[in-house]
Motif scaffolding. Structure first.
Motif, PDB file in Angstrom:
ATOM      1  N   TYR A 136     -20.614   8.350   0.544  1.00  0.00           N
ATOM      2  CA  TYR A 136     -20.586   6.962   0.991  1.00  0.00           C
ATOM      3  C   TYR A 136     -20.525   5.988  -0.193  1.00  0.00           C
ATOM      4  O   TYR A 136     -20.957   4.843  -0.072  1.00  0.00           O
ATOM      5  N   ARG A 137     -19.978   6.420  -1.327  1.00  0.00           N
ATOM      6  CA  ARG A 137     -19.798   5.542  -2.484  1.00  0.00           C
ATOM      7  C   ARG A 137     -18.338   5.554  -2.891  1.00  0.00           C
ATOM      8  O   ARG A 137     -17.726   6.623  -3.052  1.00  0.00           O
ATOM      9  N   ALA A 138     -17.780   4.368  -3.085  1.00  0.00           N
ATOM     10  CA  ALA A 138     -16.352   4.263  -3.385  1.00  0.00           C
ATOM     11  C   ALA A 138     -15.981   5.008  -4.657  1.00  0.00           C
ATOM     12  O   ALA A 138     -14.929   5.638  -4.732  1.00  0.00           O
ATOM     13  N   ALA A 139     -16.843   4.951  -5.679  1.00  0.00           N
ATOM     14  CA  ALA A 139     -16.525   5.626  -6.941  1.00  0.00           C
ATOM     15  C   ALA A 139     -16.445   7.130  -6.760  1.00  0.00           C
ATOM     16  O   ALA A 139     -15.557   7.790  -7.321  1.00  0.00           O
ATOM     17  N   ASP A 140     -17.349   7.684  -5.973  1.00  0.00           N
ATOM     18  CA  ASP A 140     -17.341   9.123  -5.710  1.00  0.00           C
ATOM     19  C   ASP A 140     -16.096   9.511  -4.915  1.00  0.00           C
ATOM     20  O   ASP A 140     -15.432  10.521  -5.202  1.00  0.00           O
ATOM     21  N   GLU A 141     -15.751   8.704  -3.929  1.00  0.00           N
ATOM     22  CA  GLU A 141     -14.568   8.974  -3.126  1.00  0.00           C
ATOM     23  C   GLU A 141     -13.289   8.917  -3.974  1.00  0.00           C
ATOM     24  O   GLU A 141     -12.406   9.766  -3.842  1.00  0.00           O
ATOM     25  N   ARG A 142     -13.226   7.924  -4.853  1.00  0.00           N
ATOM     26  CA  ARG A 142     -12.032   7.799  -5.699  1.00  0.00           C
ATOM     27  C   ARG A 142     -11.910   8.999  -6.637  1.00  0.00           C
ATOM     28  O   ARG A 142     -10.785   9.470  -6.901  1.00  0.00           O
ATOM     29  N   HIS A 143     -13.029   9.504  -7.136  1.00  0.00           N
ATOM     30  CA  HIS A 143     -12.993  10.677  -7.998  1.00  0.00           C
ATOM     31  C   HIS A 143     -12.352  11.860  -7.276  1.00  0.00           C
ATOM     32  O   HIS A 143     -11.437  12.509  -7.804  1.00  0.00           O
ATOM     33  N   HIS A 144     -12.824  12.137  -6.059  1.00  0.00           N
ATOM     34  CA  HIS A 144     -12.269  13.263  -5.299  1.00  0.00           C
ATOM     35  C   HIS A 144     -10.800  13.027  -4.953  1.00  0.00           C
ATOM     36  O   HIS A 144      -9.969  13.944  -5.035  1.00  0.00           O
ATOM     37  N   LEU A 145     -10.480  11.808  -4.550  1.00  0.00           N
ATOM     38  CA  LEU A 145      -9.106  11.505  -4.155  1.00  0.00           C
ATOM     39  C   LEU A 145      -8.150  11.606  -5.334  1.00  0.00           C
ATOM     40  O   LEU A 145      -7.026  12.096  -5.194  1.00  0.00           O
ATOM     41  N   SER A 146      -8.593  11.159  -6.504  1.00  0.00           N
ATOM     42  CA  SER A 146      -7.738  11.244  -7.690  1.00  0.00           C
ATOM     43  C   SER A 146      -7.362  12.682  -7.990  1.00  0.00           C
ATOM     44  O   SER A 146      -6.194  12.992  -8.276  1.00  0.00           O
ATOM     45  N   ARG A 147      -8.347  13.570  -7.923  1.00  0.00           N
ATOM     46  CA  ARG A 147      -8.084  14.972  -8.213  1.00  0.00           C
ATOM     47  C   ARG A 147      -7.127  15.582  -7.186  1.00  0.00           C
ATOM     48  O   ARG A 147      -6.257  16.388  -7.533  1.00  0.00           O
ATOM     49  N   GLY A 165     -17.086  -4.388   0.670  1.00  0.00           N
ATOM     50  CA  GLY A 165     -17.566  -4.730  -0.653  1.00  0.00           C
ATOM     51  C   GLY A 165     -16.442  -4.710  -1.670  1.00  0.00           C
ATOM     52  O   GLY A 165     -15.311  -4.287  -1.380  1.00  0.00           O
ATOM     53  N   GLU A 166     -16.724  -5.167  -2.882  1.00  0.00           N
ATOM     54  CA  GLU A 166     -15.697  -5.217  -3.917  1.00  0.00           C
ATOM     55  C   GLU A 166     -15.166  -3.827  -4.263  1.00  0.00           C
ATOM     56  O   GLU A 166     -13.959  -3.634  -4.428  1.00  0.00           O
ATOM     57  N   ASP A 167     -16.078  -2.839  -4.360  1.00  0.00           N
ATOM     58  CA  ASP A 167     -15.643  -1.475  -4.694  1.00  0.00           C
ATOM     59  C   ASP A 167     -14.775  -0.899  -3.587  1.00  0.00           C
ATOM     60  O   ASP A 167     -13.769  -0.227  -3.861  1.00  0.00           O
ATOM     61  N   LEU A 171     -10.866   0.206  -3.778  1.00  0.00           N
ATOM     62  CA  LEU A 171     -10.439   1.550  -3.398  1.00  0.00           C
ATOM     63  C   LEU A 171      -9.269   1.491  -2.426  1.00  0.00           C
ATOM     64  O   LEU A 171      -8.309   2.263  -2.542  1.00  0.00           O
ATOM     65  N   VAL A 172      -9.336   0.584  -1.467  1.00  0.00           N
ATOM     66  CA  VAL A 172      -8.235   0.441  -0.510  1.00  0.00           C
ATOM     67  C   VAL A 172      -6.943   0.075  -1.225  1.00  0.00           C
ATOM     68  O   VAL A 172      -5.875   0.646  -0.949  1.00  0.00           O
ATOM     69  N   ARG A 173      -7.019  -0.870  -2.161  1.00  0.00           N
ATOM     70  CA  ARG A 173      -5.807  -1.248  -2.907  1.00  0.00           C
ATOM     71  C   ARG A 173      -5.263  -0.062  -3.697  1.00  0.00           C
ATOM     72  O   ARG A 173      -4.047   0.160  -3.753  1.00  0.00           O
ATOM     73  N   TRP A 174      -6.149   0.696  -4.292  1.00  0.00           N
ATOM     74  CA  TRP A 174      -5.733   1.872  -5.054  1.00  0.00           C
ATOM     75  C   TRP A 174      -5.058   2.904  -4.156  1.00  0.00           C
ATOM     76  O   TRP A 174      -4.034   3.500  -4.523  1.00  0.00           O
ATOM     77  N   LEU A 175      -5.605   3.108  -2.972  1.00  0.00           N
ATOM     78  CA  LEU A 175      -5.014   4.053  -2.032  1.00  0.00           C
ATOM     79  C   LEU A 175      -3.615   3.610  -1.607  1.00  0.00           C
ATOM     80  O   LEU A 175      -2.690   4.422  -1.499  1.00  0.00           O
ATOM     81  N   GLN A 176      -3.454   2.320  -1.375  1.00  0.00           N
ATOM     82  CA  GLN A 176      -2.155   1.835  -0.930  1.00  0.00           C
ATOM     83  C   GLN A 176      -1.098   1.946  -2.021  1.00  0.00           C
ATOM     84  O   GLN A 176       0.101   2.008  -1.732  1.00  0.00           O
ATOM     85  N   GLU A 177      -1.527   1.979  -3.266  1.00  0.00           N
ATOM     86  CA  GLU A 177      -0.587   2.106  -4.376  1.00  0.00           C
ATOM     87  C   GLU A 177      -0.322   3.565  -4.753  1.00  0.00           C
ATOM     88  O   GLU A 177       0.508   3.840  -5.623  1.00  0.00           O
ATOM     89  N   ALA A 178      -1.025   4.487  -4.121  1.00  0.00           N
ATOM     90  CA  ALA A 178      -0.965   5.890  -4.538  1.00  0.00           C
ATOM     91  C   ALA A 178       0.332   6.586  -4.143  1.00  0.00           C
ATOM     92  O   ALA A 178       0.653   7.642  -4.664  1.00  0.00           O
ATOM     93  N   ASP A 179       1.077   6.037  -3.195  1.00  0.00           N
ATOM     94  CA  ASP A 179       2.331   6.637  -2.741  1.00  0.00           C
ATOM     95  C   ASP A 179       2.137   8.091  -2.333  1.00  0.00           C
ATOM     96  O   ASP A 179       2.876   8.973  -2.743  1.00  0.00           O
ATOM     97  N   MET A 180       1.110   8.323  -1.555  1.00  0.00           N
ATOM     98  CA  MET A 180       0.841   9.643  -0.982  1.00  0.00           C
ATOM     99  C   MET A 180       0.685   9.463   0.519  1.00  0.00           C
ATOM    100  O   MET A 180      -0.087   8.605   0.957  1.00  0.00           O
TER     101      MET A 180
END
Length: 379
Positions: A136-147, A165-167, A171-180
Motif C-alpha cells: 500500500y505504498r507507491a514507492a514499493d509498488e513502483r519498485h515492483h512495477l519497474s522490475r 496523494g502526491e506519490d 505513480l499514475v503518471r509514470w504508469l501512463q508513460e510506461a507504454d506497457m
C-alpha cells in the motif's frame, strides 16, 4: 542497462526502422539487446514510430506498415520466440506463452480471491502470471512495477496501484508513460490535459453500500450510520453509495453518524472503538454499515460487553465479507465480486493484447457486488 555512449534517440529510431526493413518483424527484447538500451526505451521508440505511421506495434514487438501483422494472443510473434517473416504460426507448432505481471498491495486480506480469479482465467488461456505483493505504498509498488516492465518477456500488467496523494499521482503518471499494456484492478485513474482514463476493472462499491442501506431501510431503520477506515481506498466509494442511498430514502444526512477512523491494527483502535459506540448511543443510531470485517467484528464484541444487543439494539452490516460469517452473530455483509474481478481483469488485458490497434478505445468494466443477509441485521 547503460544507454550511454549510444546513438541519439533519432539515430536509434532510424536503426529500428532499418532493422524492420531487413527482418520484417522485430522483438522488443532483441532490439533492447542489440541497441544496448532498456526495454522501456525500446517500447517508447516503437510507440513514437507507430504514432508517426512508420511502423505498427504488435504484441512483443513491431512490424512495418503494410507488412505481416502478428497474430498476438492467438499465437503470433512475441519476445519469447523467433518471429517468422510471413504467415501465422505453423500448424502443430508450439505457441508462445503470454506472460502477465501482477502487482497487488497485499497477499493476505481481500486480494487472494482476486489473484485466484486472475490465475484461473490465465490458466484457461495458457498464460503465465508473475505475482508481486506490495504494501500500500507507491514507492514499493513502483519498485515492483519497474522490475516487471524491464523484463524482456513481459507482455502486460495487472496492477492495483496507490492513486491518491502526491506519490500516488506521480505513480499514475509514470504508469501512463510506461507504454506497457495494463489494466488497473479495483482502482481507477486518469490524468493528462483531457483527463484520459486508464483501463480498469472495479467492483461497484457505491452500489454495494446502497444495497446495505436499502436492506436496513426495509427493516425499518431510519438512523443508519457509516464507519470506514481512514487509509482504505474503498472507503470513499462506500461513503458515496451510503450518502446517495440515504438521500434517496429521505434520511437526513445531518443526523447520520459518519465516522472515518483508524483500523483495528492501529494502537489507537480501542479508544476509537469506544468513541464510535458512544456516538452511536448519543445519536440514537440503530444500524451501522462498517468497512471492513475486522472492525465490524470488534464492534460487535464490544457492543455485547457493554450490553448493546446485536441486532435488536444495533443492526450491523459489514463490507467485504472476508471473515464476516465467523462473527457471533454472523454478520450480514456486502461481498465484492473478487474472483470475478480477477477473471474480468485478465480478460480485458487479453483483449488489449489481442488487438494491435493503438487507437483501440479505453475500456472500463464495473462488476456488481452482492448482499449476504445473516443474523447481525435480522433477528
Amino acid at each position: 542497462m547503460s544507454e550511454s555512449p549510444g546513438p541519439l534517440p533519432d539515430e536509434r529510431r532510424a536503426q529500428v526502422v532499418e532493422l524492420l526493413r531487413r527482418r520484417g518483424v522485430v522483438r522488443v527484447g532483441d532490439l533492447a539487446t542489440e541497441l544496448d538500451v532498456s526495454v522501456i526505451t525500446i517500447r517508447r521508440d516503437i510507440a513514437l514510430l507507430s504514432s508517426q505511421g512508420l511502423i505498427r506495434r504488435v504484441r512483443g514487438g513491431a512490424v512495418l506498415r503494410g507488412g505481416p501483422v502478428a497474430d498476438t494472443l492467438a499465437g503470433g510473434e512475441t519476445e519469447d520466440a523467433p518471429a517468422p517473416q510471413t504467415g501465422p504460426v505453423a500448424a502443430g507448432a508450439e505457441r508462445p506463452q503470454v506472460t502477465i505481471g501482477m502487482v497487488v498491495p497485499s497477499l493476505n486480506y481481500y486480494w487472494p480471491d482476486v489473484i485466484r480469479g486472475v490465475r484461473e482465467a490465465a490458466a484457461a488461456a495458457g498464460a503465465r502470471v508473475v505475482l508481486r505483493g506490495a504494501s500500500y505504498r507507491a514507492a514499493d509498488e513502483r519498485h515492483h512495477l519497474s522490475r516487471l516492465i524491464e523484463s524482456a518477456g513481459m507482455d502486460g500488467l495487472l496492477v492495483a496501484p496507490t492513486t491518491t496523494g502526491e506519490d500516488g499521482q506521480a505513480l499514475v503518471r509514470w504508469l501512463q508513460e510506461a507504454d506497457m499494456p495494463m489494466v488497473l484492478i479495483e482502482r481507477t485513474a486518469a490524468s493528462g490535459p483531457y483527463h484520459e482514463a486508464m483501463e480498469s476493472v472495479v467492483s461497484d462499491h457505491a452500489l454495494g453500500a446502497g444495497m446495505a442501506v436499502r436492506h436496513l431501510v426495509e427493516l425499518g431503520h431510519r438512523r443508519i450510520g457509516l464507519i470506514t477506515t481512514i487509509q482504505s481506498p474503498t472507503g470513499p466509494h462506500v461513503r458515496q453509495g451510503w450518502r446517495q442511498a440515504c438521500e434517496e430514502f429521505g434520511l437526513p444526512l445531518a443526523d447520520m453518524l459518519d465516522v472515518s477512523t483508524v483500523d483495528q491494527l492501529d494502537p489507537e483502535w480501542p479508544k476509537a472503538l469506544e468513541n464510535v459506540i458512544d456516538q452511536c448511543v448519543a445519536s440514537e443510531t440503530t444500524a451501522l454499515l462498517v468497512h471492513s470485517d475486522p472492525e465490524a467484528i470488534n464492534l460487535v464484541e464490544r457492543c455485547q460487553e457493554r450490553g448493546i444487543r446485536v441486532p435488536d439494539d444495533l443492526a450491523i452490516v459489514a463490507y467485504d465479507d472476508e471473515v464476516a460469517e465467523l462473527c457471533d452473530p454472523p454478520l450480514t455483509a456486502v461481498r465484492p465480486p473478487k474472483m470475478a474481478i480477477g477473471r474480468a481483469a485478465f480478460g480485458l488485458l487479453a483483449a488489449r493484447l489481442a488487438d494491435p490497434d493503438p487507437e483501440r478505445p479505453t475500456h472500463r468494466v464495473v462488476v456488481e457486488p452482492t448482499l449476504i443477509v445473516r443474523s447481525s441485521s435480522v433477528s
